[in-house]
Design an enzyme around this catalytic site. Sequence first.
Site, short mmCIF file in Angstrom:
data_model
loop_
_atom_site.label_atom_id
_atom_site.label_comp_id
_atom_site.label_asym_id
_atom_site.label_seq_id
_atom_site.Cartn_x
_atom_site.Cartn_y
_atom_site.Cartn_z
N GLY A 10 0.82 -1.20 0.00
CA GLY A 10 0.00 0.00 0.00
C GLY A 10 0.86 1.25 0.00
CB CYS A 11 0.03 4.71 -1.03
SG CYS A 11 -1.59 4.86 -0.27
CG PHE A 12 -1.08 5.72 4.16
CD1 PHE A 12 -0.59 7.01 4.32
CD2 PHE A 12 -2.45 5.57 3.93
CE1 PHE A 12 -1.43 8.11 4.26
CE2 PHE A 12 -3.29 6.67 3.86
CZ PHE A 12 -2.78 7.94 4.02
#
Lengths: 362, 362, 362, 362
Positions: free
Chosen positions: A153-155
């Site tokens: 994921g991005c985070f």
Amino acid sequence: MSEKKIKVGIIGATGYAGQELARLLYTHPNAEVVWYGSRSYVNAPYSSVYGNMRDLADDNCKDDDIAALAEEADVIFTATPQGYLAGVLTEDVLSKAKVIDLSADFRLKDVSVYEKWYKIEHKSPNFLEEAVYGLCEVNREDIKKARLLANPGCFTTCSIESLYPLVKEHAIDPDTIIVDAKSGTSGAGRGAKTANLYCEVNESIKAYAVASHRHTPEIEEQLGYAYHAGDAEALAQPGGSPILINFTPHLVPMNRGILATCYAKLAEGMDAEKIAEIYNKYYGNEPFIRLLGEGGVPETRWVEGSNFLDIGFVIDERTGRIIVMGALDNMVKGAAGQAVQNMNLMFGLEETTGLLFPPVFP
Amino acid sequence: MSEKKIKVGIIGATGYAGQELARLLYTHPNAEVVWYGSRSYVNAPYSSVYGNMRDLADDNCKDDDIAALAEEADVIFTATPQGYLAGVLTEDVLSKAKVIDLSADFRLKDVSVYEKWYKIEHKSPNFLEEAVYGLCEVNREDIKKARLLANPGCFTTCSIESLYPLVKEHAIDPDTIIVDAKSGTSGAGRGAKTANLYCEVNESIKAYAVASHRHTPEIEEQLGYAYHAGDAEALAQPGGSPILINFTPHLVPMNRGILATCYAKLAEGMDAEKIAEIYNKYYGNEPFIRLLGEGGVPETRWVEGSNFLDIGFVIDERTGRIIVMGALDNMVKGAAGQAVQNMNLMFGLEETTGLLFPPVFP
Amino acid sequence: MSEKKIKVGIIGATGYAGQELARLLYTHPNAEVVWYGSRSYVNAPYSSVYGNMRDLADDNCKDDDIAALAEEADVIFTATPQGYLAGVLTEDVLSKAKVIDLSADFRLKDVSVYEKWYKIEHKSPNFLEEAVYGLCEVNREDIKKARLLANPGCFTTCSIESLYPLVKEHAIDPDTIIVDAKSGTSGAGRGAKTANLYCEVNESIKAYAVASHRHTPEIEEQLGYAYHAGDAEALAQPGGSPILINFTPHLVPMNRGILATCYAKLAEGMDAEKIAEIYNKYYGNEPFIRLLGEGGVPETRWVEGSNFLDIGFVIDERTGRIIVMGALDNMVKGAAGQAVQNMNLMFGLEETTGLLFPPVFP
Amino acid sequence: MSEKKIKVGIIGATGYAGQELARLLYTHPNAEVVWYGSRSYVNAPYSSVYGNMRDLADDNCKDDDIAALAEEADVIFTATPQGYLAGVLTEDVLSKAKVIDLSADFRLKDVSVYEKWYKIEHKSPNFLEEAVYGLCEVNREDIKKARLLANPGCFTTCSIESLYPLVKEHAIDPDTIIVDAKSGTSGAGRGAKTANLYCEVNESIKAYAVASHRHTPEIEEQLGYAYHAGDAEALAQPGGSPILINFTPHLVPMNRGILATCYAKLAEGMDAEKIAEIYNKYYGNEPFIRLLGEGGVPETRWVEGSNFLDIGFVIDERTGRIIVMGALDNMVKGAAGQAVQNMNLMFGLEETTGLLFPPVFP
């Protein structure tokens, strides 16, 4: 570099991440998109959905059919909602095409953790063990051999990679980690929701999913592996021995970018010089990680549109804490760019192929 | 409500905070601005500097002359750079007009702390003891009697008031407090700096002044008073016994608004119900504090243009931490609005006079 | 000023314009909202839909029932989609409450023009003649006597009032009028449409409804009245003798504000001095129109949040054209503010009541 | 494709246009920057000024010295204020290196027009005749042979190319042309001016330089050439016989992008089909011009970060006018991208080299 281009299929091509894949693959010298999958826009020209791709990607969108796609493509990217890939993945598909999944379906090794945080049943836990977590700078060698890749994921990419060397080297107290993250609005996707309208997001900032965001267990699991590396017992069960952290995402009125501001107590004897050495040891030669060193303050504008992750840190002697800041573009290093980086590794290409270009500013 | 209006002079009227004072005082039923002080725009109509005030405040700006102003005004607002007021304040001025200072000159009781963080000499430490710290909801009674009022900083108002009840009641461990704050760009002022140009701020987020922001000691001093309330020894020296915290401000691409995301370990035995009770005890009747309760997530868009401070919290049982979030408009409750609220108190007016209007959305 | 407050009902209270009415009426000294109508949010507290109104408007929303509302309210504002009011309006309603319609249902006198541009049948053309077009500065006397008021559109208010004096005085050639208008995104409403998502609107500008925007006939009809004033024949048929113009709206990445840039050939003998005189003649004493004169360039930031319309102009001697620019806040003077101004007139209040406050900047 | 890379020097490398050149040239396969000229940042690493170029362009900036640079570079880009190049250009420089000027110094053939609009003396009018106006799609053959290239302005590229085919074919009446243009804020440059601060630009739109913008005569001259093509007499004097137009630029709160909304009366007998044919005739095979046809509405988001110009049009039968809309990225096709396109032509490279990549969205 092979003459023959890698044939790429994208399922979920009309979401923001799918579109970013299309953009990045357009200029990739060794790959070409042969299938723009989009259930919502079947038979519409791809460029009618994304005007930036006019004249560049005018093919019609196709319906989702992973079995048919596996016959045509060398690699399938799924930029789809949680649960989609787990519901359709088969050994037959994997025997014909590599699969790079941008959803969360194969990121968490412990199926019960997945089901708790995502609140859906996991339809193919049998593939969980095989799936490789595609954090390129951490799992490079495993990625090269993967058939099924779980793109982070991005985070999580931003949070884990910002803290990974410190956790691995026990330079900080893992029980004190707090990640206060800020994201541009493209992370919310292209769904038509009132909360994401221009006038609702613009001129405001808020936290959301406080103490309940789904990227939390992903960060915790991966940092757990780092902290317990070498401790076979701690790593024995699925998902290892996760670290518990606080993770708070915020929505920022900008299109792209994630900034993770991470806090932790420094371990005994740590100082700026040693911290800098640790980062250099892990990332000194990484093409996509730029180290800003002590006092360096990353800004999302300096990574926008690119595959770079910028990391800096400050030590507060008064409180004994370190503040580590990481910045990346959630659409690129946080999604499509890292997916292409993984593809490069999985197909034996130079890792930076098609990805080494400057951020766009202003 | 008296027939005679309070005569107001503003020194620094052409900065953003000065302009916000002018805006708020325009509709205040018991006050009128008689002096728009601006060294940079002497003799220019005020509305030529701020087009929003066209037809509403067309008087010419005057030079800074606090002695002359004290003859004409009942109250003087100084919205000036650090050091200005300390350099010109006299007993004579204070004997003729009340002074409300929006700079930091009289916020910190310990002159050495001021000089360390602000890196300038304090020119009138003799007034430090008299100055009242103008956090209305905390120091209301002292404010009513003040001649010299130190109006709190924007970050500090948000941070202190978000945490004050919990610190005062020892509901959290003060050594674990981390405040991750986000501010709109008006907080950076109207100075012509490259870093604050539209294209530099837009589409980006960054931390700044990490572990070194000047609002830190202000928060620490005030929270120290709260924590040590009743402990005469701890409060004996100037500045009391401050708490040490981490405070990290971030610049957000929006005009107005501050969000403070605060983290701390909960004290033994605390739960959501007790926390809610504590907030109610302190703020339940406050006209400008709106309690969102457990799970309530403040957003700066809901306070924009208004004097409200919205507070919500979430408890993370997994980590034993509470996340408190406070949101206000840095120009209003964080500066000019609180200054007017203080003026109301100092002049015996209803505290909410001229300030009870809805936030502007969108 | 009466002791008894005007009882106000709002149908469509949870759209942006309805919310702006709620905001403005909150501080209006002679009116109070007694009915927040919202089909979508029946029984939900109004402040749960608009967090800015927390503590200020916590009443539950009610279903749309104009007959019941007419029993309770002195005035009904309809901030509803086209066709709603025309479908429910009755003589009985009008006999009990005044109605101020923020939709287009009663703006155009010629029902065939309405049906052509709006592509719906008009359900109560019988009220068209009675309805007064609520452009306060133009139709003030008629408005005072109105029972049914058609509140003008946002683009139309800005365009008509910017050009009205010049058209009325035949100072420009009406056949050469081009209005290039730019609007903030709140004008698009709060409906959940992909096209209005943050990431779709942000960092972009586009024209829309080119040569087909529904505000065009409204501008044309009203400018026709101005041009043909005194020419009974031209004014005889419903809708008079409209002028034909080009009108092009653009969507701008900002929340509020409309700027109309208007072009026309100057009539023989006109110069800057004469143009300025004409504007002064018509608007010199208007409380909500601010004349910037020759070379004055309105900016939407200077009117944001207020009921002002700023007008400036430049004459290009090279081409013989005048460029007139008008700026207003589409939510205030372009919708809710003008509606309240009309209410003031209709109820014999001072026209500026509750509306004379400064724009909010920044 | 030659083995040897073109050596590029940039004077004014730390302005926005200079930085965009650096960005585009980084990925250009046949060119490399050997000289980052910046008077303001001499000896500072280029990447310390533009953090996006960290690790990609860490060379120190050098002082402006065009003579020394001409020894080292094959081509010199000057992204400098008006008057700079005219003040330092010599035959010696031109004999050693090609020069591509992004300023206005050599765009206007008539020196008196230059001096009137730019209000400075032209120091080297002797080079005016030789200079080639670098509108690639219009002057391609001349550009290939140029030593001194005048790169067009951002507004001018967009305005001229949007209207050029219609003017050339006499499909519109040139006396009725009005160009209402909207620009992102990067067009204002990186100078530290109050008017360009974030809070001053954000949430606002305004016109500026109304009837006096310096790009006006450039558009008029070039459209004059198009209209009078073949009319030797009209073209005889320097600057030919310009057309007179109205040009109004507006400042939009976004980083990049220009939209030109152009109005003109259609010539007798013109209709949508014929207009579409004309555009196809001129631009049908152009790699960087994308024709959206009748009803096509360009949006700046679809060209951001790219070298594309999108053109669409609408015909208003009611008024007999055509509305042509053109959109480009002011930093790319409006400045650095077109400059690289010109470089490609001047050095015999494929025109699209290094420039054919998709716009970045969102």
